[in-house]
Enzyme design. Sequence first.
Site, PDB file in Angstrom:
ATOM      1  N   CYS A 195      41.275  47.991  52.627  1.00 55.15           N
ATOM      2  CA  CYS A 195      40.823  48.942  53.833  1.00 55.15           C
ATOM      3  C   CYS A 195      41.776  50.315  53.743  1.00 55.15           C
ATOM      4  O   CYS A 195      43.076  50.062  53.259  1.00 55.15           O
ATOM      5  CB  CYS A 195      40.995  48.509  55.044  1.00 55.15           C
ATOM      6  SG  CYS A 195      39.830  46.810  55.187  1.00 55.15           S
ATOM      7  N   ARG A 201      40.453  51.683  48.157  1.00 56.05           N
ATOM      8  CA  ARG A 201      40.967  50.816  48.871  1.00 56.05           C
ATOM      9  C   ARG A 201      39.984  49.516  49.296  1.00 56.05           C
ATOM     10  O   ARG A 201      40.428  48.517  49.953  1.00 56.05           O
ATOM     11  CB  ARG A 201      41.876  51.201  49.981  1.00 56.05           C
ATOM     12  CG  ARG A 201      42.873  52.033  49.638  1.00 56.05           C
ATOM     13  CD  ARG A 201      43.651  52.600  50.872  1.00 56.05           C
ATOM     14  NE  ARG A 201      44.220  51.579  51.405  1.00 56.05           N
ATOM     15  CZ  ARG A 201      45.559  51.248  51.176  1.00 56.05           C
ATOM     16  NH1 ARG A 201      46.279  51.844  50.111  1.00 56.05           N
ATOM     17  NH2 ARG A 201      46.320  50.353  51.955  1.00 56.05           N
ATOM     18  N   GLU A 217      44.291  41.063  28.922  1.00 55.86           N
ATOM     19  CA  GLU A 217      43.991  42.345  29.479  1.00 55.86           C
ATOM     20  C   GLU A 217      42.556  42.843  29.190  1.00 55.86           C
ATOM     21  O   GLU A 217      41.918  43.341  30.036  1.00 55.86           O
ATOM     22  CB  GLU A 217      45.043  43.274  29.464  1.00 55.86           C
ATOM     23  CG  GLU A 217      44.901  44.707  29.860  1.00 55.86           C
ATOM     24  CD  GLU A 217      44.721  44.902  31.545  1.00 55.86           C
ATOM     25  OE1 GLU A 217      44.908  43.832  32.353  1.00 55.86           O
ATOM     26  OE2 GLU A 217      44.243  45.990  32.095  1.00 55.86           O
ATOM     27  N   GLU A 224      35.839  42.924  35.029  1.00 57.41           N
ATOM     28  CA  GLU A 224      36.006  43.418  36.345  1.00 57.41           C
ATOM     29  C   GLU A 224      35.144  44.848  36.312  1.00 57.41           C
ATOM     30  O   GLU A 224      34.654  44.875  37.590  1.00 57.41           O
ATOM     31  CB  GLU A 224      37.352  43.764  36.724  1.00 57.41           C
ATOM     32  CG  GLU A 224      37.910  44.765  36.166  1.00 57.41           C
ATOM     33  CD  GLU A 224      39.392  44.854  36.550  1.00 57.41           C
ATOM     34  OE1 GLU A 224      39.829  44.747  37.374  1.00 57.41           O
ATOM     35  OE2 GLU A 224      40.186  45.599  35.820  1.00 57.41           O
ATOM     36  N   HIS A 255      41.994  24.230  20.413  1.00 58.68           N
ATOM     37  CA  HIS A 255      42.190  23.245  21.382  1.00 58.68           C
ATOM     38  C   HIS A 255      41.317  23.318  22.347  1.00 58.68           C
ATOM     39  O   HIS A 255      41.572  22.750  23.530  1.00 58.68           O
ATOM     40  CB  HIS A 255      43.781  23.398  22.000  1.00 58.68           C
ATOM     41  CG  HIS A 255      44.912  23.308  21.091  1.00 58.68           C
ATOM     42  ND1 HIS A 255      45.217  22.303  20.467  1.00 58.68           N
ATOM     43  CD2 HIS A 255      45.505  24.458  20.490  1.00 58.68           C
ATOM     44  CE1 HIS A 255      46.184  22.321  19.524  1.00 58.68           C
ATOM     45  NE2 HIS A 255      46.577  23.714  19.715  1.00 58.68           N
TER      46      HIS A 255
HETATM   47  C1  F6R Z   1      42.889  44.851  37.404  1.00 57.03           C
HETATM   48  C2  F6R Z   1      43.666  45.218  38.638  1.00 57.03           C
HETATM   49  C3  F6R Z   1      44.361  44.200  39.509  1.00 57.03           C
HETATM   50  C4  F6R Z   1      45.912  44.639  39.974  1.00 57.03           C
HETATM   51  C5  F6R Z   1      46.361  43.537  40.745  1.00 57.03           C
HETATM   52  C6  F6R Z   1      47.770  43.931  41.379  1.00 57.03           C
HETATM   53  O1  F6R Z   1      42.337  46.158  36.686  1.00 57.03           O
HETATM   54  O2  F6R Z   1      43.925  46.585  38.735  1.00 57.03           O
HETATM   55  O3  F6R Z   1      44.487  43.267  38.556  1.00 57.03           O
HETATM   56  O4  F6R Z   1      46.563  44.640  38.614  1.00 57.03           O
HETATM   57  O5  F6R Z   1      45.506  43.648  41.919  1.00 57.03           O
HETATM   58  O6  F6R Z   1      48.163  45.248  41.707  1.00 57.03           O
HETATM   59  P1  F6R Z   1      49.344  45.984  41.847  1.00 57.03           P
HETATM   60  O7  F6R Z   1      49.735  46.467  40.445  1.00 57.03           O
HETATM   61  O8  F6R Z   1      49.075  47.104  42.727  1.00 57.03           O
HETATM   62  O9  F6R Z   1      50.177  45.071  42.349  1.00 57.03           O
END
Ligand code: F6R
Length: 609
Positions: A2, A27, A482, A489, A505
């Site tokens: 938010c 956000r 990653e 995502e 495995h």
């Molecule tokens: C994926 C991504 C999330 C953040 C995770 C941690 O692209 O952005 O997986 O890496 O929410 O966020 P921070 O780094 O802000 O703690």
Amino acid sequence: MCGIIGCIGLRDVVPDLVEGLRRLEYRGYDSAGIAVLDGDEIGRRRVKGKVRDLEEDLRRHPLAGGCGIAHTRWATHGRPSEDNAHPHVDCSGTIALVHNGIVENYWSLKERLRGEGHVFRTETDTEVIVHLVEKYFRGSLEGAVRAAVAELEGAFAVACISSRDPGKIVVAKNGPPAVVGLGSGETFISSDITPLLSHTRRVSYMDDGEIAVLTPAGVRFETFAGAPVEKAVETLTWEPAMIEKRGFEHFMAKEIFEQADVVRDTLKSRVSLESGRVFLDDTGIAPAVFREVDRVVFIACGTSYHAGLVGKYLLETLAHVPVDVEYASELRSRDFAMDRRTLVLGISQSGETADTLAALRAAGEKARAVLAVTNNLNSSMARAADGILDLHAGPEIGVAATKTFVGQMAALALFALGFAQAREALGAGESLALVQELQRVPHKMDRVLGRAGDIERAARRYLACEHYLFLGRWINFPIALEGALKLKEISYTHAEGYAGGEMKHGPIALIDEKMTTLAIVPRDRVYEKMLSNIAEVQARSGRILAVAFEDDAKARAVAEEVFPIPEVHQLFSPFLTVLPLQLFAYYSAAAKGLDVDQPRNLAKSVTVE
Ligand code: F6R
């Protein structure tokens, strides 16, 4: 989670609030709303959907006023709907409030307030706060907010206005971030600095347990108990241009192409190219600490966790020290042994992730020292830690982390080198060679990014492919994780990241002509083993894409498509191997017409547990 924004000034603040919401939309973006004081009344517009839907609503039903608050939501309590969208109002409609966070005791408060005659119209936890403010209102909005927050358990940053005490915005903070912007004749409150940059450089960061009373002339701070607080005014260094797309279609694309500069900036003034020394003085942790510990623990979530894994391999190789990398959310539930010989690094681009912050705080009570590896120097984690390792990545607006991931790897590479040097685990010659090689990395990254067109064409060719297996070993195992995370995502494509050696495995059962394997095969200590993994996929009719060195004939012979990278020291290959994977995910999502910068169900700053 938010975003909240508020502004009080001498002119109509609605356009600035809407613009501010656009900046904060990363956000959370399932609903949005705004409330302004319009004469003696509060005018309010709310929509389910994005800020552009709110703008459309405001075009049809305009609002204007010199004092207002606005909100963009990531639903926790109550599904995304117009009714549940903030701002929420009290029974009389004379108090409006926006909230970021979670009220943990909302159910008991709601029951009690209902019993006292308050009428609830939403499924949210937030609504209890506005009814509490109503209950305690005796003519002073800050007095009512003070009494209301005394009853709340949980995390909150709230901003509140009232037609019964106009001319002010009252803010209270306990957990989620809130920063006050001091303009000329106007004052702002915001969840982060991005909406403020186009108005002012002068800001004050609120601390937990504080209330701020904003007027057009400035701000006054006090504690929850009502004692006055003197706060420093800080000057922002980020430029407004840093939060523009600069001709790119999406922020994510711009941020991917900025990555070589992020590494350059992270290295700048922290390494000597003559001696190979790495300077970590700006972290605030004394070199003696590096010598005194016998274990390092990285705590992080998501992409930052993957950076932590890369950091682990770097540190193990360079400093020969035991390293654990832990998911913050898991660590919190465990009986994790940690003592005064442990150094903890919390890795978080936002510095606000609730699980990482809580784990970091808990670790701070046991460990020798805690270091925050973050892109946000004023974040809660930066404040909670003993020192800060700054990423120098600049604002990242795309919800999927790209340049902050590369910034984290660069910061951790420096940390590993500096840590190893402090413990005399690295010879001078070796240090110098590594630092010089690291310095060459950004140029090589630019070379990979220069071939983005080839990756875009490949992404389009593979658009119909629904299942991916990303394989990597050793220091590229985290890059496989990653790469898979990025693809799922933002392009909503099923992808799994695996350590190459683990394939036999279990995951090998998935291999057939419908499964595409993306193999990461730089010529390093596990190269031959990765080639064997590729052969195993090929033998089972799986399709193969590979990230490999430019001159790698073996990889070209087995893969349908090779994304070439320049030759690089094996410890630094992740800086290059991750780039084609980010681009592949980006171009796949863009070709599908998806909302790349704001993928469904996600939010950039995860401030709920
Ligand atoms: C994926 C991504 C999330 C953040 C995770 C941690 O692209 O952005 O997986 O890496 O929410 O966020 P921070 O780094 O802000 O703690």
